[in-house]
Design a protein around this motif. Sequence first.
Motif, PDB file in Angstrom:
ATOM      1  N   CYS A  61       0.815  -1.216   0.000  1.00 35.42           N
ATOM      2  CA  CYS A  61       0.000   0.000   0.000  1.00 35.42           C
ATOM      3  C   CYS A  61       0.850   1.270   0.000  1.00 35.42           C
ATOM      4  O   CYS A  61       0.426   2.308  -0.495  1.00 35.42           O
ATOM      5  CB  CYS A  61      -0.970  -0.012   1.170  1.00 35.42           C
ATOM      6  N   GLY A  62       2.062   1.200   0.587  1.00 33.22           N
ATOM      7  CA  GLY A  62       2.938   2.367   0.617  1.00 33.22           C
ATOM      8  C   GLY A  62       2.582   3.386   1.682  1.00 33.22           C
ATOM      9  O   GLY A  62       3.245   4.421   1.787  1.00 33.22           O
ATOM     10  N   ARG A  63       1.552   3.126   2.486  1.00 39.74           N
ATOM     11  CA  ARG A  63       1.089   4.127   3.445  1.00 39.74           C
ATOM     12  C   ARG A  63       1.029   3.611   4.881  1.00 39.74           C
ATOM     13  O   ARG A  63       0.993   4.401   5.817  1.00 39.74           O
ATOM     14  CB  ARG A  63      -0.324   4.606   3.056  1.00 39.74           C
ATOM     15  N   CYS A  64       1.008   2.292   5.054  1.00 42.54           N
ATOM     16  CA  CYS A  64       0.819   1.756   6.412  1.00 42.54           C
ATOM     17  C   CYS A  64       2.144   1.820   7.187  1.00 42.54           C
ATOM     18  O   CYS A  64       3.206   2.068   6.605  1.00 42.54           O
ATOM     19  CB  CYS A  64       0.307   0.315   6.340  1.00 42.54           C
ATOM     20  N   CYS A  67       4.920  -0.346   5.642  1.00 43.02           N
ATOM     21  CA  CYS A  67       5.481   0.203   4.405  1.00 43.02           C
ATOM     22  C   CYS A  67       6.387   1.395   4.704  1.00 43.02           C
ATOM     23  O   CYS A  67       7.480   1.509   4.153  1.00 43.02           O
ATOM     24  CB  CYS A  67       4.362   0.640   3.460  1.00 43.02           C
ATOM     25  N   CYS A  75       3.229  -5.671   4.830  1.00 50.65           N
ATOM     26  CA  CYS A  75       2.049  -4.834   4.587  1.00 50.65           C
ATOM     27  C   CYS A  75       0.807  -5.717   4.510  1.00 50.65           C
ATOM     28  O   CYS A  75       0.825  -6.752   3.853  1.00 50.65           O
ATOM     29  CB  CYS A  75       2.238  -4.069   3.268  1.00 50.65           C
ATOM     30  N   PRO A  76      -0.280  -5.315   5.173  1.00 49.31           N
ATOM     31  CA  PRO A  76      -1.503  -6.127   5.097  1.00 49.31           C
ATOM     32  C   PRO A  76      -2.015  -6.286   3.662  1.00 49.31           C
ATOM     33  O   PRO A  76      -2.718  -7.251   3.360  1.00 49.31           O
ATOM     34  CB  PRO A  76      -2.512  -5.336   5.943  1.00 49.31           C
TER      35      PRO A  76
END
Length: 302
Positions: A61-64, A67, A75-76
């Motif tokens: 996702c690049g945001r969690c 990440c 990452c989920p």
Amino acid sequence: MRVAASGLNHLDLWLRQGQPRPRQLPMVPGCDAAGVVAAVGEGVSAWQPGDEVVVNPSLACGRCPQCLADRSVFCPQWGIMGEHYWGSHGQWVVVGEANLVAKPPASSWEEAGSYGLCGLTAYRMLRRARLAAGETLLVVGAGGGVSSAALMLGLRMGARVFATSRQAGKRQRAVALGAEEAFASEGEGPFPVQADVVVDSAGAPTWERSVRSLRPGGRLAVCGATGGGRAQLNLPRLFFGQHEVIGSTMGTFREFAEMTSLLPGRLPVVVDAVFDLADYPAALSRLQSGAQFGKVVLRHPA
Ligand SMILES: [Zn+2]
């Protein structure tokens, strides 16, 4: 992106058996690719049409928090292009800008289009196993994509590298590529070398021999179980030997960039055979046969 070359992986074979079932059909398989940016979407700043690029098949996702801490493998929403999402064995593929790195100029399209998944997996595995210069690395089952990448990376990291294979021709090839010696995979007892790091992606058939080939303090890295997924662990041997068993798969975005940075210095990618895109079934058969050494690659029409 217009795909110039795309590499096959064992994942291609698993997917054909419905493992996992694609989220939707039709589904284009293919994890690895290199090619040319054909057009860019809104907000893309890193690339422009005409750039020669290589795809990192990791999706996150690049945001969690994972990440953002460069732990994208946790990452989920983590996934692999060509497994969870539309892949690269087509003339065109849509890729996020974070999933591209510049193609190493000295690499051929076939090399650049096939190192991604296996190179990344091998790199993270050896990094996590803390392979150091001067140490001994044993690559069990040389010939597969990850094991041939581990062999080349191990040499590049300054290790003494040994290999095993069931096939005499592959043992010769491993030695020709720089392995000090190559042993038959079958048999009883430890392999004729004591290793600081053993890389085994075969699983059950070689597990016992791999464990017994570890030096005190040795690390066994596992990234596959192509020959069977269940193994027995002798616990006294584990703790008296102060061994570590390390499971590893794929890698982070930073690891992909680090591994790619090794290629301009001619970290060789071992390409076994090149097929035209239209001959994908024949390429799959080559992979299924187990006769390959290194990567099976598809060349796409210009
Ligand atoms: Zn994430």
